[in-house]
Design a protein around this motif. Sequence first.
Motif, PDB file in Angstrom:
ATOM      1  N   GLY A   1       9.797 -18.689  35.699  1.00 25.65           N
ATOM      2  CA  GLY A   1      11.172 -18.633  36.190  1.00 25.65           C
ATOM      3  C   GLY A   1      11.330 -18.765  37.691  1.00 25.65           C
ATOM      4  O   GLY A   1      12.399 -18.486  38.219  1.00 25.65           O
ATOM      5  N   GLY A   2      10.307 -19.181  38.378  1.00 22.00           N
ATOM      6  CA  GLY A   2      10.367 -19.288  39.825  1.00 22.00           C
ATOM      7  C   GLY A   2      11.071 -20.537  40.308  1.00 22.00           C
ATOM      8  O   GLY A   2      11.344 -21.461  39.551  1.00 22.00           O
ATOM      9  N   SER A   3      11.358 -20.547  41.594  1.00 23.40           N
ATOM     10  CA  SER A   3      12.067 -21.656  42.224  1.00 23.40           C
ATOM     11  C   SER A   3      11.158 -22.310  43.267  1.00 23.40           C
ATOM     12  O   SER A   3      10.000 -21.930  43.428  1.00 23.40           O
ATOM     13  CB  SER A   3      13.319 -21.115  42.917  1.00 23.40           C
ATOM     14  OG  SER A   3      12.929 -20.239  43.968  1.00 23.40           O
ATOM     15  N   LYS A   4      11.723 -23.281  43.991  1.00 23.12           N
ATOM     16  CA  LYS A   4      10.974 -23.894  45.084  1.00 23.12           C
ATOM     17  C   LYS A   4      10.580 -22.854  46.129  1.00 23.12           C
ATOM     18  O   LYS A   4       9.516 -22.941  46.734  1.00 23.12           O
ATOM     19  CB  LYS A   4      11.795 -25.001  45.745  1.00 23.12           C
ATOM     20  CG  LYS A   4      11.894 -26.256  44.938  1.00 23.12           C
ATOM     21  CD  LYS A   4      12.636 -27.323  45.699  1.00 23.12           C
ATOM     22  CE  LYS A   4      12.761 -28.571  44.844  1.00 23.12           C
ATOM     23  NZ  LYS A   4      13.471 -29.642  45.533  1.00 23.12           N
TER      24      LYS A   4
ATOM     25  N   GLY B   1       2.837 -15.602  37.809  1.00 20.87           N
ATOM     26  CA  GLY B   1       2.746 -17.026  37.478  1.00 20.87           C
ATOM     27  C   GLY B   1       2.071 -17.815  38.588  1.00 20.87           C
ATOM     28  O   GLY B   1       1.302 -18.741  38.318  1.00 20.87           O
ATOM     29  N   SER B   2       2.326 -17.435  39.836  1.00 18.35           N
ATOM     30  CA  SER B   2       1.682 -18.145  40.949  1.00 18.35           C
ATOM     31  C   SER B   2       0.175 -17.903  40.953  1.00 18.35           C
ATOM     32  O   SER B   2      -0.606 -18.803  41.268  1.00 18.35           O
ATOM     33  CB  SER B   2       2.300 -17.737  42.289  1.00 18.35           C
ATOM     34  OG  SER B   2       1.873 -16.451  42.675  1.00 18.35           O
ATOM     35  N   VAL B   3      -0.246 -16.710  40.587  1.00 17.65           N
ATOM     36  CA  VAL B   3      -1.680 -16.414  40.513  1.00 17.65           C
ATOM     37  C   VAL B   3      -2.317 -17.202  39.371  1.00 17.65           C
ATOM     38  O   VAL B   3      -3.401 -17.779  39.526  1.00 17.65           O
ATOM     39  CB  VAL B   3      -1.927 -14.896  40.345  1.00 17.65           C
ATOM     40  CG1 VAL B   3      -3.396 -14.611  40.068  1.00 17.65           C
ATOM     41  CG2 VAL B   3      -1.462 -14.146  41.585  1.00 17.65           C
ATOM     42  N   ILE B   4      -1.637 -17.270  38.241  1.00 22.32           N
ATOM     43  CA  ILE B   4      -2.135 -18.073  37.108  1.00 22.32           C
ATOM     44  C   ILE B   4      -2.259 -19.542  37.533  1.00 22.32           C
ATOM     45  O   ILE B   4      -3.252 -20.204  37.235  1.00 22.32           O
ATOM     46  CB  ILE B   4      -1.201 -17.938  35.884  1.00 22.32           C
ATOM     47  CG1 ILE B   4      -1.150 -16.493  35.380  1.00 22.32           C
ATOM     48  CG2 ILE B   4      -1.609 -18.899  34.779  1.00 22.32           C
ATOM     49  CD1 ILE B   4      -2.468 -15.957  34.904  1.00 22.32           C
ATOM     50  N   GLY B   5      -1.264 -20.034  38.234  1.00 19.17           N
ATOM     51  CA  GLY B   5      -1.301 -21.415  38.721  1.00 19.17           C
ATOM     52  C   GLY B   5      -2.456 -21.648  39.675  1.00 19.17           C
ATOM     53  O   GLY B   5      -3.153 -22.663  39.598  1.00 19.17           O
TER      54      GLY B   5
ATOM     55  N   VAL C   1       7.462 -21.274  45.015  1.00 22.87           N
ATOM     56  CA  VAL C   1       6.314 -22.167  45.226  1.00 22.87           C
ATOM     57  C   VAL C   1       5.897 -22.127  46.692  1.00 22.87           C
ATOM     58  O   VAL C   1       4.708 -21.997  47.011  1.00 22.87           O
ATOM     59  CB  VAL C   1       6.656 -23.616  44.785  1.00 22.87           C
ATOM     60  CG1 VAL C   1       5.538 -24.568  45.179  1.00 22.87           C
ATOM     61  CG2 VAL C   1       6.905 -23.678  43.294  1.00 22.87           C
ATOM     62  N   TRP C   2       6.876 -22.216  47.591  1.00 23.29           N
ATOM     63  CA  TRP C   2       6.557 -22.166  49.020  1.00 23.29           C
ATOM     64  C   TRP C   2       5.972 -20.809  49.411  1.00 23.29           C
ATOM     65  O   TRP C   2       5.002 -20.743  50.179  1.00 23.29           O
ATOM     66  CB  TRP C   2       7.803 -22.459  49.863  1.00 23.29           C
ATOM     67  CG  TRP C   2       8.034 -23.920  50.018  1.00 23.29           C
ATOM     68  CD1 TRP C   2       8.960 -24.687  49.361  1.00 23.29           C
ATOM     69  CD2 TRP C   2       7.312 -24.815  50.852  1.00 23.29           C
ATOM     70  NE1 TRP C   2       8.858 -25.999  49.727  1.00 23.29           N
ATOM     71  CE2 TRP C   2       7.849 -26.113  50.664  1.00 23.29           C
ATOM     72  CE3 TRP C   2       6.260 -24.669  51.746  1.00 23.29           C
ATOM     73  CZ2 TRP C   2       7.373 -27.225  51.338  1.00 23.29           C
ATOM     74  CZ3 TRP C   2       5.789 -25.785  52.416  1.00 23.29           C
ATOM     75  CH2 TRP C   2       6.352 -27.039  52.206  1.00 23.29           C
TER      76      TRP C   2
END
Length: 161
Positions: A78-81, A132-136, A84-85
């Motif tokens: 559910g994250g946004s740009k 989710g960022s850690v999984i990515g 990501v940044w």
Amino acid sequence: MDILYWTVVITMFIIGFIGLIYPIIPSVLFIFAGFILYGFFYSFEPFHWLFWTIQILFVLLLFMADYVANIIGVKKYGGSKAGVWGSTIGLLVGPFVIPAFGIIIGPFVGAILAELLVHKRDLWTASKIGFGSVIGFISSVLTKSIIQIVMVGYFFFVIYK
């Protein structure tokens, strides 16, 4: 001199793999430096146009894997740009702030802070996005390590065939 030359080439490859964990190190440049140093030390003859074409395609694949894995990891939760940044900034800063665990904590905290500050998300939602960022990131490291192993393996195949 062979031992010295091979030590330098292998050191370039090792630094390239360290760059998977410390993204501030441009890993692919060190892999390419190993190829080029081998050429200077021994010969560029084994490196025909097909070798360079395949290696450049692998480099493009490396960049795509890094970018896509981060976006998918953040977006899936559910994250946004901004997430990501934040994750990317955290990935670069984290290892310097917390040397042992910053590589994992940095993207997590970066994505959370970005989602909290930019999109005013609640802490629970922002934490899921951070996860989710850690999984990515982990997916990206695994994918890039496979690609780099193939790059170096192809190098050895070409010089020893």
